[in-house]
Motif scaffolding. Structure first.
Motif, PDB file in Angstrom:
ATOM      1  N   PRO A  42       0.821  -1.214   0.000  1.00 30.31           N
ATOM      2  CA  PRO A  42       0.000   0.000   0.000  1.00 30.31           C
ATOM      3  C   PRO A  42       0.857   1.267   0.000  1.00 30.31           C
ATOM      4  O   PRO A  42       0.541   2.242   0.666  1.00 30.31           O
ATOM      5  N   PHE A  43       1.960   1.242  -0.709  1.00 26.63           N
ATOM      6  CA  PHE A  43       2.799   2.424  -0.880  1.00 26.63           C
ATOM      7  C   PHE A  43       3.558   2.232  -2.181  1.00 26.63           C
ATOM      8  O   PHE A  43       3.715   1.117  -2.672  1.00 26.63           O
ATOM      9  N   SER A 110      -1.756  -3.819   8.399  1.00 25.13           N
ATOM     10  CA  SER A 110      -0.663  -2.919   7.972  1.00 25.13           C
ATOM     11  C   SER A 110       0.623  -3.135   8.750  1.00 25.13           C
ATOM     12  O   SER A 110       1.427  -2.212   8.915  1.00 25.13           O
ATOM     13  N   ILE A 130       2.754   0.279   8.654  1.00 23.85           N
ATOM     14  CA  ILE A 130       2.521   1.275   7.615  1.00 23.85           C
ATOM     15  C   ILE A 130       1.484   2.253   8.133  1.00 23.85           C
ATOM     16  O   ILE A 130       0.352   1.874   8.443  1.00 23.85           O
ATOM     17  N   GLU A 131       1.880   3.508   8.242  1.00 25.42           N
ATOM     18  CA  GLU A 131       0.967   4.516   8.755  1.00 25.42           C
ATOM     19  C   GLU A 131       0.136   5.162   7.653  1.00 25.42           C
ATOM     20  O   GLU A 131      -1.003   5.544   7.859  1.00 25.42           O
ATOM     21  N   SER A 132       0.731   5.317   6.467  1.00 29.96           N
ATOM     22  CA  SER A 132       0.036   5.863   5.299  1.00 29.96           C
ATOM     23  C   SER A 132       0.891   5.559   4.083  1.00 29.96           C
ATOM     24  O   SER A 132       1.931   4.908   4.191  1.00 29.96           O
ATOM     25  N   THR A 133       0.459   6.037   2.918  1.00 31.45           N
ATOM     26  CA  THR A 133       1.231   5.786   1.703  1.00 31.45           C
ATOM     27  C   THR A 133       2.587   6.467   1.739  1.00 31.45           C
ATOM     28  O   THR A 133       3.494   6.086   1.002  1.00 31.45           O
ATOM     29  N   ASP A 134       2.748   7.495   2.575  1.00 31.80           N
ATOM     30  CA  ASP A 134       4.016   8.204   2.627  1.00 31.80           C
ATOM     31  C   ASP A 134       4.611   8.241   4.033  1.00 31.80           C
ATOM     32  O   ASP A 134       5.390   9.129   4.377  1.00 31.80           O
ATOM     33  N   SER A 135       4.272   7.245   4.865  1.00 27.85           N
ATOM     34  CA  SER A 135       4.832   7.204   6.210  1.00 27.85           C
ATOM     35  C   SER A 135       4.815   5.775   6.729  1.00 27.85           C
ATOM     36  O   SER A 135       3.799   5.075   6.607  1.00 27.85           O
ATOM     37  N   LEU A 136       5.931   5.341   7.278  1.00 28.69           N
ATOM     38  CA  LEU A 136       5.980   4.040   7.948  1.00 28.69           C
ATOM     39  C   LEU A 136       6.967   4.112   9.098  1.00 28.69           C
ATOM     40  O   LEU A 136       7.803   5.004   9.174  1.00 28.69           O
ATOM     41  N   TYR A 147      10.789   6.756  12.220  1.00 26.30           N
ATOM     42  CA  TYR A 147       9.687   7.088  11.325  1.00 26.30           C
ATOM     43  C   TYR A 147      10.276   7.543   9.987  1.00 26.30           C
ATOM     44  O   TYR A 147      11.184   8.389   9.964  1.00 26.30           O
TER      45      TYR A 147
END
Length: 438
Positions: A42-43, A110, A130-136, A147
């Protein structure tokens, strides 16, 4: 860790913990659906750099946050499409934590898991989310969390860095005027040894290198050269065109003379060095290839030194075999007597030790042990450091010793002595440890 806690910001807050996936990594026989789960992440990014670090401050019972990168501290993460992974936490020129040539896969909710080995060879597992498409986020075994945000992937060679130089490297071949030479055939040897040292000024580690070279090893008078404590600095340009490492190289500088030569890793186990040399009509450049070694001391020697007694000062090996002397052929031979027929190898052990070799005459007790030594001349005087090998040559007599080894730690008042002789009780058939009680 104390240093890491003090970096950057000091804001306290609560950090959500990762949902750890405890499933085993997928095997080659896993289904196509499992494979799609891993590669259809998912990224979109496959390269990430750390922008924040959080660690628990036990004294104040809160999370401590540090902005990244700093001038000396950075971390990055590769999550490649083929399922391979790499994580590097770098302080100056040193890996705090690393996972090289690892693997990654996704779990439920995730979660993210990375497995593999560190650059030291020890196994490592990292859990993340995975926190979002642009953060893990990735949590290390030490309980701190990095991060990450997407970044531009480095060019070829960027997956390596100056921290990968740490260790011992031995020459395998070199090129000169378009011809390739093997060191054994040319009776030469060369080693590079990289070590990291803490710098208070930079608040990080710096890399230093010791270079050893020996020529004329087939003669009675080999020539030895060495350059100690060379400063290793990463520069963002390739060593030369056509290398697999297109991104960076290293400058090795003698800070006293300013003399420098340049090197580059072509992979983690091969190092290419460009060194100037004098030719008949000027200067040339020699390209030397070094291969990573298991260590400065050869395995046969390491094995012989296992099980040492407590408080050993020196490891002593008379006439060691070729598998010990050949890998250490860059170490000069110290002649205690002209045309010596025997070799002694000394290796420093638990303490830096003062040593002397003295020519003279022993005074023995009735049981044959040495009461004292009447010294006529000191023929060698110096120190031997921990794990430092030193070679000495002399002819060992079958009866009365002509040379005696003196040794003591810097804080000792009196010297411990060992006569160099084949006479009992001093004769040793193989190797031995000389301790404070010798």
């Amino acid at each position: 860790m104390a240093f890491l806690l003090g970096l950057g910001l000091t804001a306290c807050g609560k950090t959500p913990g990762p949902d750890t996936n405890t499933d085993a990594p997928p095997s080659a026989a896993d289904s196509a659906e499992d494979t799609r789960q891993q590669t259809s992440a998912p990224f979109s990014a496959d390269y990430w750099t750390a922008v924040r670090h959080e660690s628990y401050d036990a004294m104040n019972d809160c999370m401590k946050t540090s902005a990244m990168p700093t001038e000396a501290w950075w971390a990055d993460l590769y999550l490649n499409e083929d399922g391979t992974a790499q994580f590097r936490d770098v302080l100056g020129s040193y890996y705090n934590t690393s996972l090289l040539d690892g693997n990654w896969w996704l779990g439920a909710d995730s979660t993210l898991r990375l497995t593999g080995t560190m650059n030291t060879g020890e196994p490592l597992t990292l859990d993340g989310r995975i926190e979002s498409t642009d953060s893990l986020a990735i949590e290390t075994p030490y309980g701190d969390t990095f991060y990450f945000a997407p970044a531009e992937r480095p060019g070829p060679g960027g997956e390596m860095g100056i921290a990968d130089l740490y260790g011992t490297w031995r020459m395998t071949h070199y090129e000169e005027d378009g011809r390739e030479y093997r060191p054994g055939e040319e009776h030469i040897a060369s080693m590079l040894c990289f070590d990291r040292l803490w710098s208070d000024l930079l608040e990080g580690y710096v890399m230093r290198a010791d270079w050893y070279h020996a020529a004329g090893l087939d003669t009675d008078t080999p020539q030895y050269r060495s350059e100690k404590h060379l400063l290793a600095e990463q520069i963002e340009e390739p060593l030369m065109p056509g290398l697999s490492n297109e991104t960076w190289s290293v400058r090795l500088t003698d800070e006293e003379t300013g003399a420098a030569f340049f090197a580059a890793l072509t992979n983690r186990n091969n190092l290419l060095v460009r060194m100037p040399y004098e030719k008949n009509r000027g200067e040339g450049v020699r390209t030397v290839t070094y291969m990573r070694s298991s260590g400065f001391l050869p395995p046969t020697l390491e094995n012989a030194m296992t099980g040492e007694p407590e408080k050993s000062l020196i490891f002593y090996w008379r006439d060691p075999p070729t598998e010990v002397t050949e890998p250490l052929s860059v170490i000069p031979m110290n002649a205690l007597e002209p045309n010596g027929q025997n070799k002694l190898l000394l290796v420093g052990r638990w303490y830096e030790t003062d040593i002397q070799f003295s020519v003279g005459t022993p005074v023995l007790n009735d049981d044959g042990t040495q009461q004292s030594w009447i010294s006529e001349k000191v023929v060698y005087e110096g120190k031997i450091k921990i794990n430092e090998p030193l070679f000495f040559s002399l002819t060992i007599p079958e009866d009365t010793a002509r040379v005696c080894l003196f040794m003591k730690r810097p804080w000792d008042v009196s010297w411990f002595t060992w006569p160099i002789t084949d006479q009992a009780p001093f004769y040793v058939s193989g190797d031995t440890f000389l301790t404070g009680g010798s």
